[in-house]
Write a protein that holds these residues in place. Structure first.
Motif, PDB file in Angstrom:
ATOM      1  N   ASP A 122       0.961  -1.043  -0.307  1.00 17.39           N
ATOM      2  CA  ASP A 122       0.110  -0.447  -0.246  1.00 17.39           C
ATOM      3  C   ASP A 122       0.810   1.637  -0.373  1.00 17.39           C
ATOM      4  N   PHE A 123       0.494   2.507   0.053  1.00 17.85           N
ATOM      5  CA  PHE A 123       1.355   3.658  -0.394  1.00 17.85           C
ATOM      6  C   PHE A 123       1.719   3.964   1.004  1.00 17.85           C
ATOM      7  N   SER A 124       1.056   3.377   2.214  1.00 15.18           N
ATOM      8  CA  SER A 124       1.973   3.719   2.873  1.00 15.18           C
ATOM      9  C   SER A 124       3.120   2.731   3.522  1.00 15.18           C
ATOM     10  N   GLY A 125       3.379   1.449   2.713  1.00 12.75           N
ATOM     11  CA  GLY A 125       4.446   1.169   2.646  1.00 12.75           C
ATOM     12  C   GLY A 125       5.196   1.756   1.643  1.00 12.75           C
ATOM     13  N   CYS A 126       4.994   2.603   0.792  1.00 14.39           N
ATOM     14  CA  CYS A 126       5.323   2.964  -0.250  1.00 14.39           C
ATOM     15  C   CYS A 126       6.348   4.466   0.041  1.00 14.39           C
ATOM     16  N   MET A 127       5.549   5.346   1.335  1.00 11.84           N
ATOM     17  CA  MET A 127       6.054   6.250   2.085  1.00 11.84           C
ATOM     18  C   MET A 127       7.782   5.084   2.925  1.00 11.84           C
ATOM     19  N   GLU A 128       7.528   4.866   3.325  1.00 12.26           N
ATOM     20  CA  GLU A 128       8.231   3.389   4.303  1.00 12.26           C
ATOM     21  C   GLU A 128       9.139   3.623   3.715  1.00 12.26           C
ATOM     22  N   ALA A 129       9.127   2.829   2.480  1.00 13.39           N
ATOM     23  CA  ALA A 129      10.071   2.362   1.232  1.00 13.39           C
ATOM     24  C   ALA A 129      11.920   3.399   1.178  1.00 13.39           C
ATOM     25  N   CYS A 130      11.271   4.742   1.156  1.00  8.26           N
ATOM     26  CA  CYS A 130      11.283   6.453   1.048  1.00  8.26           C
ATOM     27  C   CYS A 130      12.186   6.311   2.219  1.00  8.26           C
ATOM     28  N   LEU A 131      11.602   6.504   3.510  1.00 10.12           N
ATOM     29  CA  LEU A 131      12.410   6.964   4.012  1.00 10.12           C
ATOM     30  C   LEU A 131      13.960   5.634   4.982  1.00 10.12           C
ATOM     31  N   GLU A 132      13.044   5.036   4.408  1.00  8.02           N
ATOM     32  CA  GLU A 132      13.987   4.398   4.365  1.00  8.02           C
ATOM     33  C   GLU A 132      15.394   3.654   3.814  1.00  8.02           C
ATOM     34  N   THR A 133      15.204   4.817   2.781  1.00 10.96           N
ATOM     35  CA  THR A 133      16.617   4.732   1.407  1.00 10.96           C
ATOM     36  C   THR A 133      17.117   5.749   1.626  1.00 10.96           C
ATOM     37  N   ASP A 134      18.148   5.939   1.751  1.00 13.44           N
ATOM     38  CA  ASP A 134      18.830   7.399   1.991  1.00 13.44           C
ATOM     39  C   ASP A 134      19.069   7.611   1.357  1.00 13.44           C
ATOM     40  N   SER A 135      18.985   7.447  -0.468  1.00 11.29           N
ATOM     41  CA  SER A 135      18.767   8.320  -1.748  1.00 11.29           C
ATOM     42  C   SER A 135      17.403   9.065  -1.378  1.00 11.29           C
ATOM     43  N   CYS A 136      16.713   8.609  -0.977  1.00 17.11           N
ATOM     44  CA  CYS A 136      15.051   8.712  -1.857  1.00 17.11           C
ATOM     45  C   CYS A 136      14.617   9.696  -1.294  1.00 17.11           C
ATOM     46  N   MET A 137      14.345  10.561  -2.427  1.00 14.38           N
ATOM     47  CA  MET A 137      13.692  11.867  -1.826  1.00 14.38           C
ATOM     48  C   MET A 137      12.375  11.949  -2.148  1.00 14.38           C
ATOM     49  N   LEU A 138      11.289  10.477  -2.542  1.00 16.26           N
ATOM     50  CA  LEU A 138       9.853  11.372  -2.978  1.00 16.26           C
ATOM     51  C   LEU A 138       9.307   9.745  -3.141  1.00 16.26           C
ATOM     52  N   SER A 139       8.147   9.406  -3.033  1.00 15.82           N
ATOM     53  CA  SER A 139       7.604   8.711  -3.420  1.00 15.82           C
ATOM     54  C   SER A 139       5.921   8.818  -4.170  1.00 15.82           C
ATOM     55  N   TYR A 140       5.631   8.012  -4.916  1.00 15.11           N
ATOM     56  CA  TYR A 140       4.533   9.149  -5.682  1.00 15.11           C
ATOM     57  C   TYR A 140       3.975   7.135  -5.979  1.00 15.11           C
ATOM     58  N   GLY A 141       2.682   7.022  -5.886  1.00 13.70           N
ATOM     59  CA  GLY A 141       1.743   6.620  -6.315  1.00 13.70           C
ATOM     60  C   GLY A 141       0.162   6.378  -5.449  1.00 13.70           C
ATOM     61  N   ASN A 142       0.279   4.856  -5.721  1.00  9.65           N
ATOM     62  CA  ASN A 142      -1.298   4.782  -4.560  1.00  9.65           C
ATOM     63  C   ASN A 142      -1.855   3.385  -3.944  1.00  9.65           C
ATOM     64  N   ASP A 143      -2.415   2.911  -3.888  1.00  6.86           N
ATOM     65  CA  ASP A 143      -1.934   1.461  -2.694  1.00  6.86           C
ATOM     66  C   ASP A 143      -2.406   0.587  -3.465  1.00  6.86           C
ATOM     67  N   THR A 144      -1.846   0.453  -4.888  1.00  5.19           N
ATOM     68  CA  THR A 144      -1.244  -0.471  -6.019  1.00  5.19           C
ATOM     69  C   THR A 144       0.005  -0.221  -6.723  1.00  5.19           C
ATOM     70  N   THR A 145       0.484   1.067  -6.843  1.00  6.99           N
ATOM     71  CA  THR A 145       1.433   1.664  -7.719  1.00  6.99           C
ATOM     72  C   THR A 145       2.593   2.395  -6.438  1.00  6.99           C
ATOM     73  N   CYS A 146       3.680   1.683  -6.334  1.00  4.45           N
ATOM     74  CA  CYS A 146       4.407   3.382  -5.639  1.00  4.45           C
ATOM     75  C   CYS A 146       5.812   2.600  -6.368  1.00  4.45           C
ATOM     76  N   ILE A 147       6.056   4.081  -6.415  1.00  4.65           N
ATOM     77  CA  ILE A 147       7.060   4.644  -7.449  1.00  4.65           C
ATOM     78  C   ILE A 147       8.195   5.784  -6.728  1.00  4.65           C
TER      79      ILE A 147
END
Length: 288
Positions: A46-71
């Motif tokens: 889901d998108f909460s997981g997408c945000m967490e994935a960005c937070l956990e990645t030092d080089s990540c700036m942002l995440s976008y998408g929805n509960d079925t897509t995570c960029i």
């Protein structure tokens, strides 16, 4: 019109080296930059997981998408974000420096993000959030990456004629006051490898093609390669502004300390991609 504060702004806290980072969450999508280098994450649900994935990645700036897509987009890949509403169905969450509370007017705030020597400023003018940084590359043929030392620009040049390592170094130094570099992480590796391959899309009659990268065999290893300090990458130096060599992988038989038939030591490193010899694909070789 700015979406109401309670919908627009959520705070997600995670500790990083310079304090606490939050994520500014709203309806919208990246609309300018080198967005082709953003990557899809297929492991979150889901998108909460997408945000967490960005937070956990030092080089990540942002995440976008929805509960079925995570960029996920790394820092320096996005220069503008278009804010929309829920009818678009796409959310974006951007890292910003710690906020103790939600501001009264989210859009009037100037947000910053700082991670070591890298960072950006984020400002809003309806309907666009503009991402600004203090440095820039020479032109659009270069791409910026975040290294521990700060923003770092990389460009891949090609030639249909053979170019020696010395010639490549001279070209870099004289045209842009640059130098040969390698890859400090997976994003840089993918960019160098994929761009170099794209310059020669038609297979040629060679075992492999290659691009010169940082790394020059230390003189002590040329003279006495059997010493324990000359094993693998330890035999090489001249890695300016690099801190990570995890993707410098040698195929079997390399580094090669033999002298070529023309009498040269194979002191210089290059990244190879396969033409006829698949074992060398994505591997680092040393050559004369």
């Amino acid at each position: 019109m700015i979406v109401p504060v309670c919908i627009l702004f959520f705070l997600f806290f995670t500790p990083i080296t310079n304090g606490t980072v939050n994520m500014l969450l709203f309806w919208g999508y990246p609309s300018a930059g080198v967005l082709q280098y953003c990557t899809q994450n297929t492991t979150v649900v889901d998108f909460s997981g997408c945000m967490e994935a960005c937070l956990e990645t030092d080089s990540c700036m942002l995440s976008y998408g929805n509960d079925t897509t995570c960029i996920l987009c790394d820092i320096y890949t996005v220069t503008a974000i278009t804010q929309t509403d829920s009818s678009n169905g796409i959310k974006v969450a951007v890292k910003v420096n710690g906020q103790n509370s939600c501001p009264v007017d989210v859009g009037s705030n100037v947000y910053t993000f700082t991670n070591g020597n890298n960072g950006y400023t984020m400002t809003y003018s309806n309907p666009t959030w503009t991402i600004s940084i203090t440095k820039s590359c020479p032109n659009s043929s270069w791409r910026m990456f975040a290294r521990p030392a700060g923003p770092f620009c990389i460009k891949i040049s090609s030639s249909t004629q053979g170019v020696s390592r010395n010639n490549a170094t001279v070209i870099c130094n004289t045209t842009t006051n640059a130098w040969l570099t390698g890859f400090n992480g997976i994003a840089e590796f993918n960019y160098i490898f994929d761009t170099a391959r794209s310059l020669f899309p038609t297979p040629l009659n060679y075992q492999y093609l290659s691009v010169w990268i940082s790394g020059l065999m230390r003189s002590t290893c040329v003279d006495a390669p059997e010493t324990t300090n000359c094993t693998g990458l330890a035999a090489f130096g001249e890695f300016q502004v690099q801190t990570n060599w995890d993707l410098y992988k040698f195929p079997s038989g390399y580094p090669n300390f033999t002298i070529t038939s023309s009498g040269y030591y194979q002191r210089c490193l290059q990244l190879a991609w396969s033409q006829q010899l698949t074992a060398y694909n994505g591997m680092v070789l040393n050559a004369a």
